[in-house]
Design a protein around this motif. Structure first.
Motif, PDB file in Angstrom:
ATOM      1  N   ASN A 146      23.158 -52.115   1.708  1.00 55.33           N
ATOM      2  CA  ASN A 146      22.224 -53.158   2.109  1.00 55.33           C
ATOM      3  C   ASN A 146      20.825 -52.561   2.192  1.00 55.33           C
ATOM      4  O   ASN A 146      20.647 -51.398   2.589  1.00 55.33           O
ATOM      5  CB  ASN A 146      22.631 -53.748   3.460  1.00 55.33           C
ATOM      6  N   ARG A 148      16.740 -52.694   3.430  1.00 58.86           N
ATOM      7  CA  ARG A 148      15.861 -53.162   4.499  1.00 58.86           C
ATOM      8  C   ARG A 148      14.425 -53.191   3.991  1.00 58.86           C
ATOM      9  O   ARG A 148      13.906 -52.163   3.541  1.00 58.86           O
ATOM     10  CB  ARG A 148      15.946 -52.224   5.710  1.00 58.86           C
ATOM     11  N   PRO A 155      19.426 -57.799   6.545  1.00 59.66           N
ATOM     12  CA  PRO A 155      19.457 -56.886   5.393  1.00 59.66           C
ATOM     13  C   PRO A 155      19.500 -57.649   4.072  1.00 59.66           C
ATOM     14  O   PRO A 155      20.020 -58.759   3.996  1.00 59.66           O
ATOM     15  CB  PRO A 155      20.749 -56.092   5.611  1.00 59.66           C
ATOM     16  N   ARG A 157      21.029 -58.102   0.546  1.00 63.34           N
ATOM     17  CA  ARG A 157      22.329 -57.824  -0.055  1.00 63.34           C
ATOM     18  C   ARG A 157      22.199 -57.795  -1.571  1.00 63.34           C
ATOM     19  O   ARG A 157      21.769 -58.780  -2.180  1.00 63.34           O
ATOM     20  CB  ARG A 157      23.347 -58.885   0.365  1.00 63.34           C
ATOM     21  N   TYR A 174      19.575 -59.921  -5.930  1.00 63.03           N
ATOM     22  CA  TYR A 174      19.806 -59.772  -4.496  1.00 63.03           C
ATOM     23  C   TYR A 174      19.805 -61.134  -3.810  1.00 63.03           C
ATOM     24  O   TYR A 174      19.305 -62.126  -4.344  1.00 63.03           O
ATOM     25  CB  TYR A 174      18.721 -58.890  -3.885  1.00 63.03           C
ATOM     26  N   ALA A 178      23.471 -61.544   4.623  1.00 64.52           N
ATOM     27  CA  ALA A 178      24.372 -60.389   4.650  1.00 64.52           C
ATOM     28  C   ALA A 178      25.788 -60.842   4.931  1.00 64.52           C
ATOM     29  O   ALA A 178      26.021 -61.845   5.600  1.00 64.52           O
ATOM     30  CB  ALA A 178      23.948 -59.400   5.723  1.00 64.52           C
TER      31      ALA A 178
END
Length: 483
Positions: A146, A148, A155, A157, A174, A178
């Motif tokens: 994940n 940041r 987060p 993903r 993405y 999460a």
């Protein structure tokens, strides 16, 4: 039927399957009530233009197999400098993306191409080996980390990772949510905010991988399985016009048939295989299984076989069903979802996949959809259930695809194949794991069944991810059953 060992074909494929491998110019008969349909006996005549494309693709795939040394989509990273190869049957040409100079053996192949075939070699910034090494920096414990980024409350993903076709870097998609089943069905950010978020993700993945990346928003792919079968007023027998059919199959079992999993969900059967002990099994998607237990025919509810949690791979998203009646036809159903006669074609063998190949999806809920074109190979994708499939291929419907869709929900586990021998046989290419890009369903995809009085209103999709058949056969130590 014939069992095709994975090891025996590793160096010959994706060449055209030979007669010894089960291919035949005329579909062979199958004992009993089942026999593949042939021209003039219920088999539609294929458009000559499509047959011409198939013939060109067979030749181009053979050349691609020579260039890639018979290696699978992922294993081609072992070829120094190789980035990708595109097979363009529409223009009867090949495009190679290569970092550095092509080796002499490749130059010799390109210098002796069949008449009418052209090829070009384009410089690539990174080789497939470079891209694999960079991709691995985004994986922990066999699945994507994940991410940041500033301004994101949760987060980021990673939903897919794969090399760009031209070898320019990694393509990364993405989602902001999460955890499994948490990806939003639509983008909740405004376009300007999304553009900023994608720039932030790219800056981070550039730094983590050490190479150029491209980042774009895409929610996790949709699993192709309704959680339960629709409610029914009764459980009548299905019509048996002309014998067995896709929705009410029986031994010898045929791929592409409708299944109900042990908790009532709808899925498709895949290919017939033999395990390492020589036991016949029928495949489906691993994510289809509500619990281990008894699988039944979609209509009629007859017992097909049982799963016990042993013959399963979550990363390949495949499950084997043990068959009390172990006979396999070595064929795949064809035609529409509710065609109530035994219309099927023999499986002649299996092959590797190349970018721009045309393939067909053979789902029990949506029927066959052909002329779907592979846009990328060797992609890692996170399914809706949160499980990372490290090696998949991605294909989309084209203007040549009837109704413009690649498949519908309930097709999970369906065979993906390429037409062979003038579309009289099917060459196995993979197993459907999930769909991409929801589209409006055409009217003929809303199916009404007169036997039990309910309508199935499907979700339709333009793209699909599938796990290459080679990967499944190798990882599971299975052999493909052909006829």
């Amino acid at each position: 039927m014939t069992a095709i060992p994975v090891a025996a074909l590793a160096l010959s494929l994706p060449f055209i399957a030979s007669t010894a491998a089960g291919a035949s110019a005329q579909p062979p008969g199958i004992a009993g009530a089942k026999a593949p349909a042939v021209a003039g006996k219920g088999r539609p005549v294929t458009d000559p233009r499509i047959i011409a494309l198939e013939k060109k693709q067979e030749v181009l795939d053979k050349i691609a197999g020579q260039i890639t040394e018979g290696l699978s989509e992922s294993d081609r990273a072992r070829i120094p400098g190789f980035a990708e190869i595109e097979v363009d049957a529409d223009h009867n040409s090949l495009r190679l993306h290569w970092k550095g100079s092509t080796p002499q053996r490749v130059q010799r192949i390109l210098a002796h191409l069949p008449k009418g075939v052209t090829a070009s070699v384009l410089p690539a910034r990174y080789s497939k080996a470079d891209l694999h090494a960079a991709r691995n920096k985004l994986l922990r414990g066999g699945k994507p980390v994940n991410l940041r980024v500033a301004g994101a409350s949760t987060p980021i993903r990673i939903t897919s990772i794969g090399g760009a076709v031209d070898g320019s870097g990694l393509d990364i998609t993405y989602a902001d949510a999460a955890g499994p089943n948490a990806a939003a069905p639509r983008d909740l950010l405004a376009p300007a905010a999304r553009k900023d978020r994608s720039r932030e993700v790219k800056a981070l993945t550039d730094r983590l991988t050490g190479i150029n990346t491209a980042a774009s928003y895409k929610a996790q792919p949709a699993e192709a399985t309704p959680p339960t079968a629709p409610a029914r007023r009764a459980a009548p027998a299905s019509p048996r016009v002309g014998g067995l059919n896709r929705q009410h199959d029986a031994a010898p079992w045929t791929g592409g048939s409708g299944l109900k999993n042990p908790t009532g969900g709808i899925c498709s059967s895949g290919f017939g295989v033999k395990n390492s002990k020589g036991v016949n099994m029928l495949t489906t998607a691993a994510h289809c299984n509500g619990n281990d237990g008894l699988w039944r025919t979609y209509l009629g509810g007859d017992a097909v076989g049982s799963s016990d949690g042993l013959a399963i791979s979550m990363t390949d998203d495949v499950q084997g069903i043990d068959l009390p009646k172990p006979q396999l036809s070595g064929a795949l159903y064809d035609g529409t979802a509710l065609r109530f006669d035994y219309y099927a074609k023999p499986v002649s063998g299996w092959g590797h996949n190349n970018v721009d190949d045309y393939v067909c999806e053979d789902g029990a809920n949506g029927g066959v959809h052909c002329n779907i074109k592979i846009s990328k190979t060797d992609i890692g994708v996170t399914g809706e259930n949160g499980v990372y499939r490290p090696i998949t291929d991605l294909a989309y419907a084209t203007s040549l695809t009837p109704d413009g869709i690649a498949g519908v929900n309930g097709d999970s586990g369906a065979p993906v194949f390429a037409g062979a021998n003038n579309f009289t046989t099917d060459e196995a290419r993979g197993t459907l794991t999930s769909f991409d890009t929801t589209v409006t369903c055409p009217s003929d995809e809303t199916v009404s069944t007169v036997t039990d009085g309910w309508k199935r209103t499907p979700w339709c999709f333009k793209g699909l991810y599938y796990v290459p058949i080679y990967q499944t056969l190798q990882d599971m130590n299975w052999t493909l059953v052909t006829s």
